[in-house]
Design an enzyme around this catalytic site. Structure first.
Site, PDB file in Angstrom:
ATOM      1  N   GLY A 171      45.317  35.368  33.924  1.00 28.04           N
ATOM      2  CA  GLY A 171      45.141  36.054  32.639  1.00 28.04           C
ATOM      3  C   GLY A 171      43.755  36.676  32.608  1.00 28.04           C
ATOM      4  O   GLY A 171      42.770  36.030  32.964  1.00 28.04           O
ATOM      5  N   VAL A 201      41.935  32.274  35.040  1.00 32.01           N
ATOM      6  CA  VAL A 201      41.496  33.276  34.069  1.00 32.01           C
ATOM      7  C   VAL A 201      40.398  34.114  34.709  1.00 32.01           C
ATOM      8  O   VAL A 201      39.515  33.588  35.394  1.00 32.01           O
ATOM      9  CB  VAL A 201      40.937  32.591  32.795  1.00 32.01           C
ATOM     10  CG1 VAL A 201      40.454  33.639  31.793  1.00 32.01           C
ATOM     11  CG2 VAL A 201      41.975  31.675  32.156  1.00 32.01           C
ATOM     12  N   LYS A 202      40.490  35.416  34.456  1.00 28.67           N
ATOM     13  CA  LYS A 202      39.404  36.302  34.915  1.00 28.67           C
ATOM     14  C   LYS A 202      38.632  36.760  33.688  1.00 28.67           C
ATOM     15  O   LYS A 202      39.228  37.218  32.706  1.00 28.67           O
ATOM     16  CB  LYS A 202      40.032  37.495  35.634  1.00 28.67           C
ATOM     17  CG  LYS A 202      39.101  38.657  35.887  1.00 28.67           C
ATOM     18  CD  LYS A 202      39.759  39.604  36.855  1.00 28.67           C
ATOM     19  CE  LYS A 202      39.216  40.990  36.775  1.00 28.67           C
ATOM     20  NZ  LYS A 202      39.726  41.845  37.845  1.00 28.67           N
ATOM     21  N   THR A 203      37.309  36.616  33.744  1.00 22.43           N
ATOM     22  CA  THR A 203      36.515  37.014  32.587  1.00 22.43           C
ATOM     23  C   THR A 203      35.149  37.515  33.024  1.00 22.43           C
ATOM     24  O   THR A 203      34.778  37.395  34.188  1.00 22.43           O
ATOM     25  CB  THR A 203      36.392  35.845  31.587  1.00 22.43           C
ATOM     26  OG1 THR A 203      35.984  36.373  30.323  1.00 22.43           O
ATOM     27  CG2 THR A 203      35.384  34.792  32.025  1.00 22.43           C
ATOM     28  N   ASP A 250      36.281  38.100  41.039  1.00 26.92           N
ATOM     29  CA  ASP A 250      37.267  39.151  41.317  1.00 26.92           C
ATOM     30  C   ASP A 250      36.528  40.455  41.045  1.00 26.92           C
ATOM     31  O   ASP A 250      36.600  41.003  39.949  1.00 26.92           O
ATOM     32  CB  ASP A 250      38.498  38.990  40.422  1.00 26.92           C
ATOM     33  CG  ASP A 250      39.588  39.992  40.767  1.00 26.92           C
ATOM     34  OD1 ASP A 250      39.539  40.588  41.864  1.00 26.92           O
ATOM     35  OD2 ASP A 250      40.503  40.192  39.939  1.00 26.92           O
TER      36      ASP A 250
END
Ligand code: R5P
Length: 305
Positions: A171, A201-203, A250
């Site tokens: 997400g 999770v990518k943030t 990422d």
């Protein structure tokens, strides 16, 4: 409607969440196939990943540095742990003999020509992700955005499909142009995404309080790179993110828009997997950049001589 609680303060970032039986936070009770796909993306030795994000074309078209993915990105594949791309690029450009795990962009809708980017839908069947041997799928979630509820529902439908197939869902916290990017916002967004079932999770990194974002998220967080920074600044951001609990990065533009992308991804990998300091990693970047320039000069001389 319940009265909204005050946000808690007891994040205890110095007491990492236990990971009994499997090295990745919050993943120990997943099924074998899901764990196996996660283990292809997150190096079991370091517990971290360097994902190379090249999915920008799904709403921006030929982004700077991605005009020719065959020329700029395919040579970098040996240096990343996983590629984050669209299925279109995977089928048309990425060699099928490539052994690197592929995480596929699974949402889409509005292009950069529209002001409201949160109007996304699921843009890929899980069947196709399985057919493509994907190691995971990624989807934007626009917490606080105009189409917040739909984007959350897009993600939960993808999570349900992923659980049936054994494919992890990443997400992604997508932040509207006018929204404040602070730890309070990212704690909220990351936690909602994890609570609703994403396996990671990518943030974005924030200078102040990032360790509370990672501590309050029960699944791994990977740091998105964001706009191009000077190399030392980008390496410092990646270092701070992993030291404050991120399970890797990422990153896209800070790698493929670098003047020396191969040197930059090697330096990022040293920071992520070996805890190399930003200063040492920047020295590594400069020495690899010099070496690449010398090799190009030899090749150029040989071809013209
Ligand atoms: C994600 O939402 C984007 O499509 C990119 O994958 C993401 O922004 C990472 O790339 P960059 O490091 O260039 O921000």
């Amino acid at each position: 409607m319940p009265e909204a609680d005050q946000e808690g303060q007891r994040y205890a970032p110095d007491q990492p969440q236990a990971t009994p039986g499997f090295y990745l936070k919050g993943s120990h009770q997943l099924d074998w196939g899901m764990k196996n796909r996660l283990a292809r993306v997150f190096d079991p030795a370091s517990g971290r990943t360097v994902m190379l994000a090249v999915d920008h074309g799904y709403f921006q078209g030929p982004t700077t540095g991605l005009e020719r993915i065959d020329l700029s990105i395919v040579p970098l594949l040996p240096s990343c742990d996983a590629l984050f791309c669209t299925r279109g690029i995977l089928r048309s450009v990425i060699p099928a003999h490539c052994q690197k795990p592929m995480v596929l962009r699974a949402s889409g809708g509005p292009s950069i020509l529209r002001d409201e980017l949160s109007d996304e839908q699921i843009a890929m069947d899980m069947d196709d992700a399985v057919r493509l041997n994907a190691a995971g799928v990624g989807i934007q979630v626009f917490i606080g955005g105009e189409h917040e509820t739909r984007s959350v529902h897009n993600m939960t439908r993808l999570v349900d499909a992923g659980l049936r197939a054994g494919v992890p869902v990443m997400g992604i916290t997508a932040v509207g142009k006018t929204m404040v990017r602070d730890a309070k916002y990212f704690r909220l967004a990351c936690r909602i995404i994890a609570e609703l079932g994403a396996q990671y999770v990518k943030t974005y990194f924030v200078e102040d309080g990032f360790e509370t974002v990672t501590a309050s998220c029960p699944v791994p967080i990977v740091m998105a790179g964001g706009k191009k920074l000077a190399e030392l600044e980008a390496l410092t951001m990646a270092y701070n993110a992993v030291q404050q609990g991120a399970a890797g990065v990422d990153m896209g533009r800070n790698i493929f828009q670098s003047e020396a992308p191969q040197a930059m991804i090697a330096a990022v990998a040293a920071v992520v997997h070996k805890n190399m300091t930003p200063k040492e990693a920047f020295e590594l970047f400069n020495s690899l950049k010099r070496r690449a320039a010398a090799v190009s000069e030899v090749v150029r001389t040989a071809n013209t001589g």
